[in-house]
Write an enzyme that holds these catalytic residues in place. Structure first.
Site, PDB file in Angstrom:
ATOM      1  N   SER A 260       0.827  -1.071   0.122  1.00  0.00           N
ATOM      2  CA  SER A 260       0.022  -0.001  -0.043  1.00  0.00           C
ATOM      3  C   SER A 260       0.932   1.290   0.222  1.00  0.00           C
ATOM      4  O   SER A 260       2.119   1.408   0.407  1.00  0.00           O
ATOM      5  CB  SER A 260      -0.902   0.006   1.209  1.00  0.00           C
ATOM      6  OG  SER A 260      -1.675  -1.273   1.168  1.00  0.00           O
TER       7      SER A 260
HETATM    8  N1  SAM Z   1      -0.446  -5.220   4.011  1.00  0.00           N
HETATM    9  C1  SAM Z   1       0.395  -5.582   2.998  1.00  0.00           C
HETATM   10  C2  SAM Z   1       1.607  -4.755   2.838  1.00  0.00           C
HETATM   11  O1  SAM Z   1       2.068  -3.937   3.759  1.00  0.00           O
HETATM   12  O2  SAM Z   1       2.453  -4.958   2.037  1.00  0.00           O
HETATM   13  C3  SAM Z   1      -0.132  -5.165   1.487  1.00  0.00           C
HETATM   14  C4  SAM Z   1      -1.512  -6.003   1.637  1.00  0.00           C
HETATM   15  S1  SAM Z   1      -2.126  -6.212  -0.447  1.00  0.00           S
HETATM   16  C5  SAM Z   1      -2.786  -4.660  -0.557  1.00  0.00           C
HETATM   17  C6  SAM Z   1      -3.475  -7.295   0.183  1.00  0.00           C
HETATM   18  C7  SAM Z   1      -3.003  -8.579   0.502  1.00  0.00           C
HETATM   19  O3  SAM Z   1      -3.797  -9.370   1.049  1.00  0.00           O
HETATM   20  C8  SAM Z   1      -2.314  -9.401  -0.766  1.00  0.00           C
HETATM   21  O4  SAM Z   1      -1.054  -9.973  -0.387  1.00  0.00           O
HETATM   22  C9  SAM Z   1      -3.425 -10.478  -0.832  1.00  0.00           C
HETATM   23  O5  SAM Z   1      -2.704 -11.861  -1.160  1.00  0.00           O
HETATM   24  C10 SAM Z   1      -3.779 -10.559   0.879  1.00  0.00           C
HETATM   25  N2  SAM Z   1      -5.144 -11.681   0.956  1.00  0.00           N
HETATM   26  C11 SAM Z   1      -6.306 -11.423  -0.017  1.00  0.00           C
HETATM   27  N3  SAM Z   1      -7.134 -12.305   0.455  1.00  0.00           N
HETATM   28  C12 SAM Z   1      -6.880 -12.773   1.762  1.00  0.00           C
HETATM   29  C13 SAM Z   1      -7.335 -13.501   2.660  1.00  0.00           C
HETATM   30  N4  SAM Z   1      -8.652 -13.959   2.295  1.00  0.00           N
HETATM   31  N5  SAM Z   1      -6.517 -13.916   3.633  1.00  0.00           N
HETATM   32  C14 SAM Z   1      -5.297 -13.318   3.808  1.00  0.00           C
HETATM   33  N6  SAM Z   1      -4.704 -12.616   2.714  1.00  0.00           N
HETATM   34  C15 SAM Z   1      -5.616 -12.103   1.803  1.00  0.00           C
END
Ligand code: SAM
Length: 254
Positions: free
Chosen positions: A103
């Site tokens: 993000s």
């Molecule tokens: N917080 C992260 C960082 O600091 O880099 C960025 C997050 S990214 C915008 C969203 C993340 O959520 C992705 O890596 C994605 O694979 C994960 N994600 C999506 N659905 C998910 C789920 N049901 N459970 C866990 N992670 C999930």
């Protein structure tokens, strides 16, 4: 004869001057003896980070001291793929592979501030991604748990957090929709992928008096960043903070 002698002397003098100038130039552009090249990069990154914090974070209104300090010390460039390292401190989200993103720094700081964390807090993050948000949380709280659904991302985030010796973060691979009931209740929950609705298991794992922040909305729709608060009697209130754009929360839930 005299003129020849003077010319030879002059040539020698010029040679000495040129060699000295060259040595001085090389010394000026080379790293100091004993200082590895990395140390110079780290200094440059630290100065970029300082600029990021003042221009993107503080200037836009994030003033919580713990959040500002964490944003100043966590090396964001260590959490992005090699090809994006030079723009790691830019005012933008960046690709981290597998169709996912780290993000924008301001969003990380803003969401963290909203959670009202302190050094006794236990926090759960859904969507580890690069591990950067978890790293920021870990510099503020007692314990941070983070869940990532893509195994390769969970693995790489876990590795960098270990390398940086951030011992109070626990990374697991799985579907974050269901939270981590074995470690609940949490003082705060942060979801960093957009959900179609607020997952009931996460509401259940929030402490009375706790806060959750979560983007809600479809991938091609306007998403709202929602603050969920659980009162002391367990009552739930929600409020819309701003419009955002996040990658979707995936998994089997409907
Ligand atoms: N917080 C992260 C960082 O600091 O880099 C960025 C997050 S990214 C915008 C969203 C993340 O959520 C992705 O890596 C994605 O694979 C994960 N994600 C999506 N659905 C998910 C789920 N049901 N459970 C866990 N992670 C999930």
């Amino acid at each position: 004869m005299n003129a020849g002698y003077n010319t030879t002397k002059m040539n020698q003098l010029w040679k000495i001057i040129s060699i000295s100038a060259l040595i001085f130039f090389i010394a000026a552009i080379s790293p100091a003896k004993g200082a590895p090249q990395d140390e110079f990069n780290e200094t440059a990154f630290a100065s970029k980070r300082k600029e990021m914090v003042s221009k993107q974070i503080i200037w836009r209104g994030v003033r919580n001291e713990d959040v500002v300090r964490a944003m100043m010390i966590v090396p964001r460039h260590r959490f992005v793929p090699k090809e994006w390292v030079l723009v790691a401190y830019d005012d933008t989200p960046l690709p981290i592979g597998h169709g996912q993103t780290i993000s924008q720094p301001y969003i990380v700081a803003y969401m963290t501030q909203i959670l009202n964390l302190n050094k006794e807090s236990r926090v759960l993050e859904i969507g580890t991604g690069s591990g950067y948000q978890a790293a920021i949380l870990s510099r503020i709280v007692k314990e941070a748990y983070t869940i990532e659904i893509i195994p390769k991302l969970a693995e790489s985030a876990s590795l960098i957090l270990k390398k940086l010796d951030y011992q109070n973060v626990k990374v697991t691979c799985g579907d974050g929709y269901y939270g981590r009931p074995e470690h609940a209740p949490f003082d705060a929950i942060i979801v960093t992928a957009a959900a179609g609705h607020i997952p009931p298991p996460l509401i259940g794992q929030l402490k009375a008096g706790g806060r959750m922040i979560i983007p809600v909305g479809g991938p091609f729709m306007i998403q709202n960043l929602i603050l969920v608060e659980k009162g002391n009697a367990g009552e739930i209130t929600t409020g819309n903070l701003m419009s955002v754009r996040f990658v979707p929360l995936t998994g089997k839930h409907k």
